[in-house]
Design a protein around this motif. Structure first.
Motif, PDB file in Angstrom:
ATOM      1  N   PHE A 181       0.828  -1.195   0.000  1.00 51.32           N
ATOM      2  CA  PHE A 181       0.000   0.000   0.000  1.00 51.32           C
ATOM      3  C   PHE A 181       0.869   1.254   0.000  1.00 51.32           C
ATOM      4  O   PHE A 181       0.652   2.191  -0.764  1.00 51.32           O
ATOM      5  CB  PHE A 181      -0.898  -0.040   1.246  1.00 51.32           C
ATOM      6  CG  PHE A 181      -1.765   1.160   1.416  1.00 51.32           C
ATOM      7  CD1 PHE A 181      -2.803   1.404   0.532  1.00 51.32           C
ATOM      8  CD2 PHE A 181      -1.539   2.051   2.452  1.00 51.32           C
ATOM      9  CE1 PHE A 181      -3.592   2.512   0.693  1.00 51.32           C
ATOM     10  CE2 PHE A 181      -2.322   3.165   2.613  1.00 51.32           C
ATOM     11  CZ  PHE A 181      -3.362   3.402   1.731  1.00 51.32           C
ATOM     12  N   PHE A 182       1.905   1.186   0.857  1.00 55.08           N
ATOM     13  CA  PHE A 182       2.816   2.313   0.971  1.00 55.08           C
ATOM     14  C   PHE A 182       3.544   2.551  -0.347  1.00 55.08           C
ATOM     15  O   PHE A 182       3.690   3.685  -0.802  1.00 55.08           O
ATOM     16  CB  PHE A 182       3.825   2.023   2.092  1.00 55.08           C
ATOM     17  CG  PHE A 182       4.712   3.172   2.415  1.00 55.08           C
ATOM     18  CD1 PHE A 182       4.185   4.312   3.019  1.00 55.08           C
ATOM     19  CD2 PHE A 182       6.064   3.144   2.101  1.00 55.08           C
ATOM     20  CE1 PHE A 182       5.013   5.373   3.307  1.00 55.08           C
ATOM     21  CE2 PHE A 182       6.887   4.213   2.384  1.00 55.08           C
ATOM     22  CZ  PHE A 182       6.369   5.336   2.994  1.00 55.08           C
ATOM     23  N   LYS A 183       3.925   1.463  -0.953  1.00 55.69           N
ATOM     24  CA  LYS A 183       4.625   1.547  -2.227  1.00 55.69           C
ATOM     25  C   LYS A 183       3.746   2.259  -3.262  1.00 55.69           C
ATOM     26  O   LYS A 183       4.211   3.098  -4.030  1.00 55.69           O
ATOM     27  CB  LYS A 183       4.977   0.145  -2.701  1.00 55.69           C
ATOM     28  CG  LYS A 183       6.400   0.037  -3.251  1.00 55.69           C
ATOM     29  CD  LYS A 183       6.867  -1.399  -3.332  1.00 55.69           C
ATOM     30  CE  LYS A 183       6.330  -2.112  -4.542  1.00 55.69           C
ATOM     31  NZ  LYS A 183       6.630  -3.552  -4.502  1.00 55.69           N
ATOM     32  N   ASN A 184       2.505   1.865  -3.220  1.00 53.86           N
ATOM     33  CA  ASN A 184       1.552   2.491  -4.140  1.00 53.86           C
ATOM     34  C   ASN A 184       1.481   3.995  -3.927  1.00 53.86           C
ATOM     35  O   ASN A 184       1.473   4.772  -4.879  1.00 53.86           O
ATOM     36  CB  ASN A 184       0.156   1.896  -3.943  1.00 53.86           C
ATOM     37  CG  ASN A 184      -0.130   0.838  -4.988  1.00 53.86           C
ATOM     38  OD1 ASN A 184       0.475   0.866  -6.061  1.00 53.86           O
ATOM     39  ND2 ASN A 184      -1.017  -0.075  -4.677  1.00 53.86           N
ATOM     40  N   MET A 185       1.435   4.344  -2.619  1.00 52.08           N
ATOM     41  CA  MET A 185       1.377   5.764  -2.266  1.00 52.08           C
ATOM     42  C   MET A 185       2.585   6.500  -2.819  1.00 52.08           C
ATOM     43  O   MET A 185       2.468   7.541  -3.456  1.00 52.08           O
ATOM     44  CB  MET A 185       1.350   5.943  -0.741  1.00 52.08           C
ATOM     45  CG  MET A 185       0.094   5.471  -0.075  1.00 52.08           C
ATOM     46  SD  MET A 185      -1.197   6.683  -0.227  1.00 52.08           S
ATOM     47  CE  MET A 185      -0.564   7.917   0.914  1.00 52.08           C
ATOM     48  N   VAL A 186       3.758   5.895  -2.562  1.00 45.95           N
ATOM     49  CA  VAL A 186       5.010   6.503  -3.017  1.00 45.95           C
ATOM     50  C   VAL A 186       4.975   6.655  -4.534  1.00 45.95           C
ATOM     51  O   VAL A 186       5.331   7.700  -5.080  1.00 45.95           O
ATOM     52  CB  VAL A 186       6.213   5.640  -2.590  1.00 45.95           C
ATOM     53  CG1 VAL A 186       7.483   6.129  -3.262  1.00 45.95           C
ATOM     54  CG2 VAL A 186       6.363   5.676  -1.085  1.00 45.95           C
ATOM     55  N   LYS A 187       4.471   5.598  -5.158  1.00 46.47           N
ATOM     56  CA  LYS A 187       4.445   5.586  -6.609  1.00 46.47           C
ATOM     57  C   LYS A 187       3.588   6.729  -7.139  1.00 46.47           C
ATOM     58  O   LYS A 187       3.994   7.471  -8.044  1.00 46.47           O
ATOM     59  CB  LYS A 187       3.891   4.254  -7.096  1.00 46.47           C
ATOM     60  CG  LYS A 187       4.142   4.015  -8.567  1.00 46.47           C
ATOM     61  CD  LYS A 187       3.482   2.739  -9.032  1.00 46.47           C
ATOM     62  CE  LYS A 187       2.447   3.060 -10.079  1.00 46.47           C
ATOM     63  NZ  LYS A 187       1.534   1.963 -10.308  1.00 46.47           N
ATOM     64  N   SER A 188       2.413   6.869  -6.534  1.00 47.03           N
ATOM     65  CA  SER A 188       1.548   7.929  -7.063  1.00 47.03           C
ATOM     66  C   SER A 188       2.123   9.312  -6.759  1.00 47.03           C
ATOM     67  O   SER A 188       2.011  10.227  -7.584  1.00 47.03           O
ATOM     68  CB  SER A 188       0.116   7.810  -6.549  1.00 47.03           C
ATOM     69  OG  SER A 188       0.074   7.143  -5.332  1.00 47.03           O
ATOM     70  N   ALA A 189       2.777   9.426  -5.591  1.00 42.53           N
ATOM     71  CA  ALA A 189       3.412  10.697  -5.266  1.00 42.53           C
ATOM     72  C   ALA A 189       4.532  10.968  -6.261  1.00 42.53           C
ATOM     73  O   ALA A 189       4.672  12.080  -6.779  1.00 42.53           O
ATOM     74  CB  ALA A 189       3.963  10.666  -3.850  1.00 42.53           C
ATOM     75  N   ASP A 190       5.280   9.940  -6.517  1.00 38.60           N
ATOM     76  CA  ASP A 190       6.373  10.033  -7.460  1.00 38.60           C
ATOM     77  C   ASP A 190       5.876  10.441  -8.830  1.00 38.60           C
ATOM     78  O   ASP A 190       6.464  11.261  -9.521  1.00 38.60           O
ATOM     79  CB  ASP A 190       7.066   8.672  -7.535  1.00 38.60           C
ATOM     80  CG  ASP A 190       8.512   8.817  -7.973  1.00 38.60           C
ATOM     81  OD1 ASP A 190       9.076   9.895  -7.706  1.00 38.60           O
ATOM     82  OD2 ASP A 190       9.040   7.876  -8.583  1.00 38.60           O
TER      83      ASP A 190
END
Lengths: 398, 686
Positions: A181-190
């Motif tokens: 989930f966190f990775k997803n968050m980072v990804k979208s932020a990125d």
């Protein structure tokens, strides 16, 4: 426990996958599936001419989690960064029909026996449809992998197909889930961050805006189509109730309602047809949209990876400039910059190819589905018409 | 003239008139000229042994009217059995009052004038002159007529008792003589009040006269009504031989008339005038030979009548502003029924007028066990919306729904044979202005009273324990109740069908928009085109669903709602029967008490009170038998009404369901059309 054999639906199921299996040395299908509680076991049958497999013909049993594992390994493989990785099939969802079944059981007392049986049949049909759909999306996932030149040679994929024991993939634990989930968050932020990076290639620029736009639209359309089919199903259900009530009235052998008996029959037929219209719409249109929604997501992921690479490349350029300025670690930085450039170029190249083929594939799939849907609609409407016609004639004659 | 005209075939006519014309004065009865003439014709038909006349005149009418009139009374029965010809001529005038109630005078005068004009053409002007004078005389001698009628009645009765041998000739003659006095005065009584134009009387008169047998007489009346609408000229033109004979007849008559006393003269007229309606029905009946089929025929005719009366409620229009605003509807009637003033009637009515009509009808008819179709319900919420004046979809829908309901209501009312005859119905359809119906307001004092009445009714219904003597009623009531339940359930389901379809339509519209958006952002031109086409198709389908939802509602759901309300009316008529029964039982109990009291008095030996008690017993005995008759009558009516209701229901359901299925069929056709148009677009994607 539900077990289905899919032979009859073969062509239907392929509809979304657009004949990926033609002329490939690797033929995959899921002839059978078994549902135990919330686990679904798919029997995956492979026919191959490839030497990398030990036998030309074999079957294994896999669960949904195994598919997720396969997908994740593919995503994580660096070499495939430039490819659109086929979207992972959604988790089998039998909740809604189950819930309905439960509700039906509760409401049994308020219904006539006939009505109850009919409703139950209807739910079973729905359950079966969901089941079939699940099997179908899993099959398509594998077929897309098998038809792709790069993925079909993937070691993990081959293991997935061939290994005759349980893969015993570890379930994701809570930490990993959160991590994902966190990775997803980072990804979208990125994604947001690197969106500022100036695009060098117009093709990708266009493609990006198009995909973003298209994704939004298709997502909307999917939701709406779902809603539509749902209300259509409600409509079909209403016919069940009406026909049941008409039958009870007719059963009072009141002369006035004799004609109603046949109307009730018509209602049943109309209901069946309406339900079929709804489920066909669901299968042909909604599924199509849903699938391409996921596919576009995958394409977007590809673009993201490319953009990431681009950003990396630019960063490495900056780093190189800095290194040159400081004349420190120039060689290392140069190497890194070269690597990034290479990676980016490779991604761009394969990405371009992938996106073009994706476009063609999408158009073909849409065409096929739309034609099929129109044909089915016509077919249903026609049978509905002849039914009504017969009923009207019968009514008028007596 | 009566006797000849029923015989529509031209040849017997000639026989009748040409033969015995020379010997009117030789007639054994030889009373008045008019009578003579009739006697002559009667006698001549006998003398000549005219078989067709005999049969047409005697047997056919017997079949025709013995049935419906059978209940009307002993006197009539003797007529029908012994004197067919009398019945025959008697029948039309009977029906006359009914159809003429509104315009009795006109009705009589017109055809009559026609005939006399015909005769004047031939130079017999005296006859024409009489027409006017007769009308005046009618009034003056009205009472005389009645006396005459009575006398003649007795006469005739005597005659009937004469030995059979003589009967062959005499009674017939006397019958003809008796008939004008006897029957036509009756017609006149109806006609008279009409000319006086006292608003209610003419209407009441016929109903009073025939309330006892509304069913039996009415069909007969109907039979007469239709043919009567055909101009009398038709009959004469149809039968060529008859025409000249008629002239002869009139010529002769007028000659005699001029010599006769005014009284006879008048009588003569009387005989002639009402005879006008006669030819038509009689020709029609005699031409349609198989008389025993009478009942079926009547039924058929009843059905046809329905098409003769076409009511539509159109043009809902808001009148006024604010809370005093109301909707007015145009009620147009198209009819060939002669009981109405004209063939086209148009009035404006507001909703409460409809309610008022229902109130009046149910007050009058439901205690007799009739099923009075209920008017649509008041909807304060819906109307308030309309009043507030928002021109939104829901209020439009409300108005349309109400309009359709009102139309169906009126059609139901007029399709009921006895309600159609109700003066209030006619008034509703004809009269320009109606007095405002006040009692229909939900919050008025009358409304409050109604509520209290309903409550007491409900209570008494619960307390009445009726031991049912007739299984039929018990079963029917149960049937009605379970049907009511089922219909309610079905109605709920159809409503949810409608709602779901509306939902589907909305969702389809949203989807269409979404697909259109998708199409606009699609970069493959062919696919983009196909998608926008798909959006269009979905748009059309949305419209289709919407229409179908309206059809679901207006054809199916409203039908069910109507019948749920109608079943309420059916139950009400069962309740009325129960009430009648209760009255009867109460009466019996009362009588029992009185008898006991009498016994006590007898035992206590109180002669002075005994007489009073005896009187009371007598009174109560009368009442009890009256109540019993009432109960029997209500029971019979209820039974008949329920049968009628069921027949109507079957027909209604069949019609509406076919209509509904056709609407479904139509949407499917459209669907096919849309998708077939879309298919090439989809195929064009490359």
């Amino acid at each position: 426990m539900t077990s289905i054999s899919q032979d009859g639906d073969r062509d239907k199921l392929r509809s979304v996958s657009v004949d990926l299996n033609n002329d490939t040395p690797l033929l995959i299908d899921i002839p059978d599936a078994l549902c135990e509680r919330d686990k679904v076991k798919f029997t995956i049958h492979t026919k191959t001419t490839l030497n990398s497999f030990q036998k030309p013909d074999f079957s294994v049993s896999r669960q949904h989690e195994d598919f997720i594992w396969l997908h994740d390994t593919l995503v994580e493989t660096e070499d495939y960064a430039g490819l659109i990785i086929p979207p992972v099939p959604p988790k089998p969802d039998f909740e809604s029909p189950r819930e309905k079944m439960h509700k039906l059981g509760e409401g049994e007392a308020t219904m006539t026996k006939e009505e109850y049986t009919k409703m139950k049949q209807e739910l079973e049909a729905e359950y079966l449809a969901v089941f079939k759909k699940t099997v179908q999306v899993h099959e398509i996932f594998l077929q897309r992998l098998s038809s792709h030149p790069a993925f079909s040679k993937d070691r993990n994929f081959q293991i997935f197909l061939e290994y005759d024991q349980d893969l015993s993939v570890r379930r994701k634990n809570a930490k990993e889930m959160f991590g994902g989930f966190f990775k997803n968050m980072v990804k979208s932020a990125d994604e947001v961050l690197i969106s500022g990076v100036k695009e060098v290639d117009e093709f990708f620029e266009q493609e990006k805006t198009f995909l973003l736009d298209y994704f939004g639209k298709i997502k909307d359309a999917t939701a709406k189509a779902e809603k539509m089919t749902r209300s259509h199903k409600n409509l079909a259900d209403d016919y069940i109730h009406i026909s049941a009530t008409l039958t009870t009235i007719a059963a009072d052998d009141n002369e006035a309602f004799k004609s109603k008996a046949c109307i009730s029959n018509v209602c049943v037929c109309v209901q069946k047809l309406e339900a079929r219209v709804a489920s066909d719409q669901e299968l042909k249109l909604t599924e199509l949209f849903r699938y391409y929604m996921r596919d576009i997501q995958a394409a977007k992921d590809l673009l993201y990876r490319r953009a990431r690479a681009l950003a990396d490349y630019e960063n490495s350029n900056k780093a190189l400039d800095k290194a040159r300025l400081k004349s420190k670690d120039v060689g290392q930085a140069e190497e890194h910059q070269q690597q990034c450039l290479q990676k980016f170029d490779k991604l761009s190249e394969s990405g371009k190819k992938e996106l073009t083929s994706f476009k063609a594939r999408r158009v073909v799939a849409f065409r096929k589905n739309l034609i099929e849907m129109a044909e089915l609609e016509i077919k249903h409407a026609k049978s509905n018409m002849s039914l009504l016609h017969a009923c009207i004639e019968q009514l008028q004659s007596n | 003239m009566d006797p000849p005209l029923p015989v529509s075939t031209s040849e017997p006519d000639k026989d009748i008139f040409s033969g015995p014309r020379a010997e009117p004065l030789n007639n054994p009865l030889s009373e008045t000229a008019a009578e003579q003439l009739k006697a002559v014709s009667g006698a001549s038909s006998k003398a000549k042994g005219d078989v067709p006349v005999e049969e047409a005149g005697s047997e056919e009418p017997d079949d025709l009217f013995s049935d419906p009139l059978g209940e009307s009374g002993a006197e009539l029965e003797t007529h029908t059995s012994n004197a067919p010809l009398l019945d025959f001529s008697e029948e039309p005038p009977k029906s006359d009052p009914i159809k003429k109630a509104a315009s009795a005078d006109d009705y009589i005068k017109k055809p009559q004038k026609d005939i006399f004009e015909e005769s004047t053409e031939d130079g017999v002007k005296a006859a024409a002159a009489h027409v006017g004078s007769v009308a005046a005389e009618k009034k003056v001698l009205h009472t005389d007529l009645f006396g005459d009628g009575v006398d003649d009645d007795e006469d005739k009765d005597d005659l009937f008792k004469t030995p059979p041998g003589a009967m062959m000739k005499k009674p017939q003659a006397s019958l003809f003589r008796a008939e004008p006095d006897d029957i036509f005065p009756e017609a006149k009584t109806e006609a008279k009040p009409a000319t006086k134009a006292s608003a209610k009387q003419p209407n009441n008169a016929p109903t009073d006269l025939f309330t006892e047998e509304p069913f039996t007489v009415m069909p007969a009346a109907r039979a007469a009504v239709k043919p009567a609408a055909i101009p009398s000229a038709n009959t004469s033109s149809k039968t060529n031989g008859l025409h000249s004979d008629e002239e002869d007849l009139f010529a002769e008559a007028t000659v005699e008339l001029s010599l006769d006393s005014p009284r006879n003269d008048r009588r003569k007229r009387d005989a002639m005038k009402p005879s006008e309606p006669v030819p038509c029905p009689s020709t029609s009946t005699s031409s349609s030979k198989p008389q025993p089929k009478k009942l079926e025929e009547l039924e058929e005719e009843e059905k046809e009548d329905k098409f003769d009366l076409n009511i539509s409620v159109t043009n809902p229009e808001k009148v006024g502003d604010g809370m005093n605003a109301y909707m007015a509807y145009r009620v147009s009637t198209q009819t060939t029924l002669s009981m109405f003033r004209s063939k086209q009637l148009t009035v404006r009515r507001r909703f409460s007028d409809f309610l008022g009509l229902y109130e009046k009808l149910s007050e009058k008819h439901s205690p007799n066990g009739y099923i009075v179709p209920p008017a649509p319900e008041k909807s304060i919420l819906g109307m308030t919306k309309v009043k507030v004046g928002k021109e939104d979809l829901s209020s439009d829908e409300f108005v349309e729904r109400r309009r359709a309901a009102l139309e169906r209501y009126l059609q139901r009312v007029v399709s009921h044979p006895s309600l159609l005859q109700d003066p209030d119905v006619r008034e509703f359809l004809e009269k320009e202005e109606l007095p405002r119906a006040v009692s229909t307001q939900a919050l008025s004092g009358a409304g409050f009273l109604k509520m209290i009445n309903k409550a007491t009714d409900a209570v008494s219904k619960m307390t009445i324990k009726m031991n049912e003597s007739d299984v039929w009623f018990e079963e029917k009531l149960q049937e009605v109740e379970s049907e009511d339940q089922q219909l309610r359930k079905l109605h709920g389901m159809v409503e949810s069908l409608v709602n779901h379809r509306k939902e589907l339509s909305v969702n389809t519209a949203v989807f269409a928009k979404s697909v259109a958006m998708l199409g606009s952002s699609e970069d493959n031109t062919a696919l983009s085109r196909a998608l926008s086409q798909l959006a269009e198709v979905e748009d059309r389908i949305e419209q289709l669903h919407q229409d179908q939802a309206a059809n679901d509602f207006f054809i199916f759901a409203e039908l069910l709602a109507d019948y749920i309300r109608l079943l309420g009316a059916v139950r009400a008529c069962f309740d009325q029967r129960m009430k009648a029964w209760q009255r009867w039982q109460d009466g019996q109990n009362m009588l029992q008490k009185k008898r006991e009291a009498e016994a006590k008095l007898l035992w206590a030996n109180k002669p002075e009170k005994l007489q009073q008690a005896k009187d009371e017993i007598g009174e109560w005995e009368g009442r009890v038998s009256q109540y019993e008759r009432d109960f029997d009558r209500v029971s019979a009516t209820v039974r008949k009404e329920v049968m009628r209701f069921e027949k109507e229901k079957t027909r209604d359901f069949k019609k509406q369901i076919i209509k509904y299925l056709q609407s479904l069929l139509h949407s499917e056709q459209q669907l096919i059309k849309y998708w077939e148009a879309f298919l090439p677009e989809a195929k064009a994607i490359a």
